[in-house]
Scaffold this motif. Structure first.
Motif, PDB file in Angstrom:
ATOM      1  N   ALA A   1       0.823  -1.210   0.000  1.00 31.82           N
ATOM      2  CA  ALA A   1       0.000   0.000   0.000  1.00 31.82           C
ATOM      3  C   ALA A   1       0.859   1.263   0.000  1.00 31.82           C
ATOM      4  O   ALA A   1       0.351   2.356   0.202  1.00 31.82           O
ATOM      5  N   SER A   2       2.148   1.110  -0.262  1.00 31.49           N
ATOM      6  CA  SER A   2       3.067   2.244  -0.239  1.00 31.49           C
ATOM      7  C   SER A   2       3.379   2.714  -1.657  1.00 31.49           C
ATOM      8  O   SER A   2       2.776   2.261  -2.630  1.00 31.49           O
ATOM      9  N   SER A   3       4.320   3.637  -1.781  1.00 29.64           N
ATOM     10  CA  SER A   3       4.790   4.121  -3.077  1.00 29.64           C
ATOM     11  C   SER A   3       5.453   2.987  -3.849  1.00 29.64           C
ATOM     12  O   SER A   3       6.306   2.274  -3.304  1.00 29.64           O
ATOM     13  N   LEU A   4       5.089   2.815  -5.106  1.00 28.99           N
ATOM     14  CA  LEU A   4       5.703   1.769  -5.922  1.00 28.99           C
ATOM     15  C   LEU A   4       7.183   2.059  -6.140  1.00 28.99           C
ATOM     16  O   LEU A   4       8.011   1.144  -6.118  1.00 28.99           O
ATOM     17  N   LYS A   5       7.501   3.315  -6.353  1.00 28.01           N
ATOM     18  CA  LYS A   5       8.901   3.693  -6.543  1.00 28.01           C
ATOM     19  C   LYS A   5       9.726   3.327  -5.306  1.00 28.01           C
ATOM     20  O   LYS A   5      10.804   2.733  -5.420  1.00 28.01           O
ATOM     21  N   ASP A   6       9.212   3.664  -4.125  1.00 24.53           N
ATOM     22  CA  ASP A   6       9.929   3.331  -2.889  1.00 24.53           C
ATOM     23  C   ASP A   6       9.998   1.818  -2.690  1.00 24.53           C
ATOM     24  O   ASP A   6      11.019   1.283  -2.246  1.00 24.53           O
ATOM     25  N   TYR A   7       8.900   1.148  -3.016  1.00 22.49           N
ATOM     26  CA  TYR A   7       8.854  -0.311  -2.846  1.00 22.49           C
ATOM     27  C   TYR A   7       9.966  -0.980  -3.645  1.00 22.49           C
ATOM     28  O   TYR A   7      10.711  -1.824  -3.128  1.00 22.49           O
ATOM     29  N   LEU A   8      10.100  -0.586  -4.908  1.00 27.49           N
ATOM     30  CA  LEU A   8      11.123  -1.199  -5.761  1.00 27.49           C
ATOM     31  C   LEU A   8      12.527  -0.771  -5.365  1.00 27.49           C
ATOM     32  O   LEU A   8      13.471  -1.568  -5.404  1.00 27.49           O
ATOM     33  N   SER A   9      12.677   0.470  -4.962  1.00 32.21           N
ATOM     34  CA  SER A   9      13.998   0.960  -4.570  1.00 32.21           C
ATOM     35  C   SER A   9      14.511   0.260  -3.320  1.00 32.21           C
ATOM     36  O   SER A   9      15.724   0.107  -3.141  1.00 32.21           O
ATOM     37  N   ASN A  10      13.590  -0.173  -2.464  1.00 33.24           N
ATOM     38  CA  ASN A  10      13.981  -0.800  -1.196  1.00 33.24           C
ATOM     39  C   ASN A  10      14.084  -2.316  -1.263  1.00 33.24           C
ATOM     40  O   ASN A  10      14.373  -2.957  -0.250  1.00 33.24           O
ATOM     41  N   LEU A  11      13.879  -2.892  -2.445  1.00 36.56           N
ATOM     42  CA  LEU A  11      14.010  -4.346  -2.564  1.00 36.56           C
ATOM     43  C   LEU A  11      15.463  -4.769  -2.343  1.00 36.56           C
ATOM     44  O   LEU A  11      16.391  -4.092  -2.790  1.00 36.56           O
ATOM     45  N   PRO A  12      15.681  -5.879  -1.656  1.00 32.09           N
ATOM     46  CA  PRO A  12      17.051  -6.398  -1.530  1.00 32.09           C
ATOM     47  C   PRO A  12      17.665  -6.662  -2.899  1.00 32.09           C
ATOM     48  O   PRO A  12      16.959  -7.023  -3.846  1.00 32.09           O
ATOM     49  N   LYS A  13      18.961  -6.479  -3.022  1.00 33.55           N
ATOM     50  CA  LYS A  13      19.630  -6.623  -4.313  1.00 33.55           C
ATOM     51  C   LYS A  13      19.458  -8.019  -4.914  1.00 33.55           C
ATOM     52  O   LYS A  13      19.466  -8.182  -6.131  1.00 33.55           O
ATOM     53  N   GLN A  14      19.311  -9.017  -4.047  1.00 33.49           N
ATOM     54  CA  GLN A  14      19.210 -10.383  -4.559  1.00 33.49           C
ATOM     55  C   GLN A  14      17.861 -10.681  -5.204  1.00 33.49           C
ATOM     56  O   GLN A  14      17.693 -11.702  -5.873  1.00 33.49           O
ATOM     57  N   VAL A  15      16.868  -9.793  -5.016  1.00 36.44           N
ATOM     58  CA  VAL A  15      15.552  -9.998  -5.636  1.00 36.44           C
ATOM     59  C   VAL A  15      15.629  -9.519  -7.085  1.00 36.44           C
ATOM     60  O   VAL A  15      15.763  -8.332  -7.361  1.00 36.44           O
ATOM     61  N   THR A  16      15.544 -10.445  -8.020  1.00 35.85           N
ATOM     62  CA  THR A  16      15.689 -10.115  -9.438  1.00 35.85           C
ATOM     63  C   THR A  16      14.451 -10.457 -10.260  1.00 35.85           C
ATOM     64  O   THR A  16      14.383 -10.100 -11.430  1.00 35.85           O
ATOM     65  N   HIS A  17      13.477 -11.134  -9.649  1.00 36.96           N
ATOM     66  CA  HIS A  17      12.256 -11.459 -10.390  1.00 36.96           C
ATOM     67  C   HIS A  17      11.109 -11.771  -9.428  1.00 36.96           C
ATOM     68  O   HIS A  17      11.337 -12.075  -8.257  1.00 36.96           O
ATOM     69  N   PHE A  18       9.898 -11.642  -9.951  1.00 36.65           N
ATOM     70  CA  PHE A  18       8.690 -12.039  -9.238  1.00 36.65           C
ATOM     71  C   PHE A  18       7.997 -13.104 -10.073  1.00 36.65           C
ATOM     72  O   PHE A  18       7.776 -12.918 -11.269  1.00 36.65           O
ATOM     73  N   THR A  19       7.620 -14.211  -9.453  1.00 32.84           N
ATOM     74  CA  THR A  19       6.948 -15.295 -10.158  1.00 32.84           C
ATOM     75  C   THR A  19       5.526 -15.450  -9.630  1.00 32.84           C
ATOM     76  O   THR A  19       5.308 -15.485  -8.413  1.00 32.84           O
ATOM     77  N   GLU A  20       4.569 -15.527 -10.545  1.00 30.62           N
ATOM     78  CA  GLU A  20       3.172 -15.634 -10.140  1.00 30.62           C
ATOM     79  C   GLU A  20       2.972 -16.845  -9.231  1.00 30.62           C
ATOM     80  O   GLU A  20       3.508 -17.928  -9.474  1.00 30.62           O
ATOM     81  N   GLY A  21       2.182 -16.622  -8.192  1.00 32.34           N
ATOM     82  CA  GLY A  21       1.939 -17.661  -7.203  1.00 32.34           C
ATOM     83  C   GLY A  21       2.705 -17.429  -5.926  1.00 32.34           C
ATOM     84  O   GLY A  21       2.385 -18.010  -4.881  1.00 32.34           O
ATOM     85  N   SER A  22       3.715 -16.552  -6.002  1.00 36.25           N
ATOM     86  CA  SER A  22       4.510 -16.249  -4.815  1.00 36.25           C
ATOM     87  C   SER A  22       3.922 -15.048  -4.087  1.00 36.25           C
ATOM     88  O   SER A  22       3.229 -14.211  -4.671  1.00 36.25           O
TER      89      SER A  22
END
Length: 278
Positions: A20-41
């Motif tokens: 429910a936060s800013s999308l820009k902030d959400y993506l900027s704060n992702l850990p570096k090791q997160v490189t993809h999102f897979t449906e179902g997760s």
């Protein structure tokens, strides 16, 4: 493709917290090791909710700029009408992109769709610009460069009157931002636009009476906003993002209430008008 976008939009679950936060902030704060999102997760669901909220906010802002630009259709404010229409189109394009699963905040971070088929969707997160484009400078140039590349996959399905929404002006993906910058930051070209407006404007023939670049910008913004609205309706985009402004009412009611039925406050007498009439 549109089937994938419709599936993506219908998956909204209303998650709270980071979603429910800013999308820009959400993506900027992702850990570096997160490189993809897979449906179902859980990560995919969280990103999707955050992205769809952003898509609906952007849609609202695009319609707001489209309407407010009309108030600026006077000689003295015609340059700002152009800039306002630019942002109306920008927000609409951003909404379209996000409804399809992508996101652009270059050169910092961007998301593209690596698999679009319903139930098997996958999104890739990139923390640096695409290779081979060293001459692109500025976040908006990056945005339009990749937006128009992405639109190549849907251009053939778009209603021809809305081609301005998916095809770059004069085959130049940077025309929109270059024209905005010229008018916004160079007083000479701002006055040239205002002069052209004063000579051509006629409310009876609006918008055909708009001169040159303002005419083009109006057509582009209108096409992008209409396309974004059509996609939002077709894909059943619906979140709680704009409830903060108008309560839990239908989006079309929020747009009507907050943008089209607004009674503007009379503020001129509250300003230092005498001080600026020099």
């Amino acid at each position: 493709h549109t089937a994938g976008a419709e599936h993506f939009c219908k998956g909204y679950k209303g998650a709270k917290g980071a979603a429910a936060s800013s999308l820009k902030d959400y993506l900027s704060n992702l850990p570096k090791q997160v490189t993809h999102f897979t449906e179902g997760s859980a990560e995919f669901d969280e990103y999707r909710d955050c992205a769809l909220r952003d898509a609906e906010r952007s849609l609202f802002l695009s319609v707001s700029h489209y309407r407010r630009a009309l108030d600026l259709m006077t000689t003295g404010s015609a340059p700002w009408a152009h800039v306002t229409l630019y942002y109306g189109g920008f927000y609409a394009a951003q909404s379209i992109l996000t409804m399809f699963g992508g996101w652009l905040d270059l050169p910092k971070v961007w998301v593209d769709v690596s698999a679009a088929n319903p139930t098997q969707q996958e999104l890739r997160i990139h923390k640096k610009p695409p290779p081979g484009n060293k001459n692109i400078r500025g976040s908006h140039k990056w945005f339009w460069h990749l937006y128009y590349l992405g639109c190549q996959s849907i251009a053939a399905t778009v209603d021809p009157p809305l081609n301005f929404a998916v095809l770059p002006v004069q085959k130049d993906p940077y025309w929109l931002i270059d024209s905005r910058n010229e008018i916004n930051y160079d007083s000479y070209w701002a006055f040239e636009l205002a002069d052209g407006f004063s000579k051509k404007f006629n409310g009876a023939t609006f918008p055909a009476c708009l001169p040159g670049k303002l005419n083009t910008q109006y057509q582009v913004a209108e096409a992008m906003i209409i396309l974004a609205c059509r996609y939002a309706k077709a894909f059943n985009l619906g979140t709680d993002a704009i409830h903060i402004l108008a309560g839990a009412i239908a989006r079309h009611e929020s747009l009507k209430q907050l943008i089209y039925d607004v009674v503007k406050p009379e503020l001129e007498m509250k300003t230092k008008k005498a001080e600026v009439l020099v």
